[in-house]
Design an enzyme around this catalytic site. Structure first.
Site, PDB file in Angstrom:
ATOM      1  N   ASP A  38       0.834  -1.209   0.000  1.00 36.67           N
ATOM      2  CA  ASP A  38       0.000   0.000   0.000  1.00 36.67           C
ATOM      3  C   ASP A  38       0.867   1.257   0.000  1.00 36.67           C
ATOM      4  OD1 ASP A  38       0.871  -0.178   2.603  1.00 36.67           O
ATOM      5  OD2 ASP A  38      -1.098   0.115   3.521  1.00 36.67           O
ATOM      6  N   SER A  39       2.184   1.080   0.043  1.00 37.95           N
ATOM      7  CA  SER A  39       3.098   2.215  -0.171  1.00 37.95           C
ATOM      8  C   SER A  39       2.837   2.837  -1.546  1.00 37.95           C
ATOM      9  CB  SER A  39       4.556   1.759  -0.063  1.00 37.95           C
ATOM     10  OG  SER A  39       4.792   0.650  -0.910  1.00 37.95           O
ATOM     11  N   ASP A  99      -1.186  -6.148  -0.345  1.00 33.49           N
ATOM     12  CA  ASP A  99      -1.487  -5.546   0.960  1.00 33.49           C
ATOM     13  C   ASP A  99      -2.974  -5.310   1.139  1.00 33.49           C
ATOM     14  OD1 ASP A  99       0.570  -5.121   2.745  1.00 33.49           O
ATOM     15  OD2 ASP A  99       1.179  -3.193   1.882  1.00 33.49           O
ATOM     16  N   LYS A 137      -1.171  -9.411   2.756  1.00 31.40           N
ATOM     17  CA  LYS A 137      -0.380  -8.974   3.921  1.00 31.40           C
ATOM     18  C   LYS A 137      -1.235  -8.001   4.722  1.00 31.40           C
ATOM     19  CE  LYS A 137       3.288  -6.000   3.652  1.00 31.40           C
ATOM     20  NZ  LYS A 137       2.764  -4.847   4.425  1.00 31.40           N
ATOM     21  N   GLU A 168      -1.089  -5.501   8.528  1.00 28.48           N
ATOM     22  CA  GLU A 168      -0.232  -4.942   9.569  1.00 28.48           C
ATOM     23  C   GLU A 168      -0.795  -5.238  10.955  1.00 28.48           C
ATOM     24  OE1 GLU A 168       0.490  -0.778   8.944  1.00 28.48           O
ATOM     25  OE2 GLU A 168       1.193  -1.085   6.888  1.00 28.48           O
ATOM     26  N   GLU A 193       9.590  -4.239   9.897  1.00 29.37           N
ATOM     27  CA  GLU A 193       9.935  -2.938   9.300  1.00 29.37           C
ATOM     28  C   GLU A 193      10.429  -1.975  10.378  1.00 29.37           C
ATOM     29  OE1 GLU A 193       6.979  -1.048   6.768  1.00 29.37           O
ATOM     30  OE2 GLU A 193       8.249   0.742   6.552  1.00 29.37           O
TER      31      GLU A 193
HETATM   32  O1  KIV Z   1       3.560  -1.104   1.591  1.00 27.84           O
HETATM   33  C1  KIV Z   1       4.710  -1.564   1.461  1.00 27.84           C
HETATM   34  O2  KIV Z   1       5.405  -1.324   0.457  1.00 27.84           O
HETATM   35  C2  KIV Z   1       5.237  -2.403   2.527  1.00 27.84           C
HETATM   36  C3  KIV Z   1       6.689  -2.752   2.496  1.00 27.84           C
HETATM   37  C4  KIV Z   1       7.512  -1.554   2.743  1.00 27.84           C
HETATM   38  C5  KIV Z   1       7.036  -3.854   3.401  1.00 27.84           C
HETATM   39  O3  KIV Z   1       4.523  -2.782   3.406  1.00 27.84           O
END
Ligand code: KIV
Length: 274
Positions: A49-50, A88, A118, A120, A187
């Site tokens: 989600d970055s 994510d 994924k 968090e 992280e």
């Molecule tokens: O959103 C993302 O890119 C991430 C990575 C930095 C692990 O969660």
């Protein structure tokens, strides 16, 4: 293409089996063409989600939606044959209850064709991780600096700098692992703590700004390519594409203004118009 000659995607059990063995190579990916370029060299591609910050210029990941993740996740799956693709779950799509997390994770899996999701959070997400993986959805955990929690943490801060913080972070790792996650991202975590957690849990740890002792590493693709204006301090740039793109745009602008744009390209575009 025959079934035999089709490249087989890396599987969840193969990644889990890399604990303490060959390091797991991971990158983020948001885009089909670049995913295709890196696919032969990586084990896991994370549609992180970055992308909210990197692709859309947002201040944080909080504004990212499920539809955005699904659009980019589908692109990355279409661009790859080999890497295991993880997508994510965005902020607000899984925290409320395991049932809501399952419904949204199903949308991600069905609509993108990715292998895993994924999410968090440590101890507080144990029940949800268990619920998802028991129902056929492989989960990658993510603890330490969790960017979706940025407002509560008061910024993007390294976690576990003082030993008083260690016990709760170790507990997070243990619960994520025991709940059935197949790997966990550590992280922004103090190096000795990330190394200790790597020794303590039975699933692979994937470090980012954590420790070289983790079972694998992940970087944001744009950061390692030199495309990000302010990459985190720990990032090694393996290319300088930002400078190359600016140079190419400058050279192109010079040619257009001098009316010396290549004749072949002009002729081709005329043919296409007719
Ligand atoms: O959103 C993302 O890119 C991430 C990575 C930095 C692990 O969660």
């Amino acid at each position: 293409m025959s079934v035999q000659s089709k490249i087989k995607r890396i599987t969840v059990p193969e990644i889990r089996a890399r604990k303490g063995a060959e390091p797991v190579v991971c990158l983020t990916s948001y885009h089909a063409h670049t995913a295709r370029m890196v696919d032969p060299y990586v084990d896991v591609l994370l549609v992180g989600d970055s992308l909210g910050m990197v692709m859309y210029g947002m201040e944080s990941t909080l504004g990212v939606t499920l539809d955005m993740m699904i659009a980019h996740g589908s692109a990355v799956v279409r661009g790859t044959d080999r890497a295991l693709v993880v997508v994510d779950m965005p902020f607000g799509s899984y925290e409320e209850s395991p049932e809501i997390a399952f419904r949204n994770a199903c949308r991600i899996i069905k609509e993108t064709g990715c292998t895993a999701v994924k999410l968090e959070g440590g101890a507080r997400m144990g029940e949800t991780i268990y619920y998802l993986q028991e129902r056929g959805i492989p989960v990658m955990g993510h603890i330490g600096l969790t960017p979706q929690n940025v407002q509560v943490m008061g910024g993007f801060k390294t976690q576990g700098r003082t030993q008083e913080e260690w016990a709760s972070l170790e507990e997070d790792a243990r619960i994520v692992s025991e709940a059935g996650a197949f790997a966990v991202v550590l992280e922004g975590m103090a190096e000795p703590l990330a190394a200790k957690i790597t020794d303590e849990i039975v699933i692979p740890t994937i470090g980012i700004g954590a420790s070289a002792r983790c079972d694998g590493q992940i970087l944001v693709l744009e950061d390692m390519l030199g495309l990000s204006p302010n990459p985190p301090k720990f990032v090694k740039e393996f290319a300088t594409l930002g400078a190359q793109i600016a140079g190419a745009a400058e050279a192109y602008a010079r040619e257009v203004r001098a009316r010396s744009f290549p004749a072949a390209a002009h002729t081709y575009s005329m043919k296409k118009v007719r």
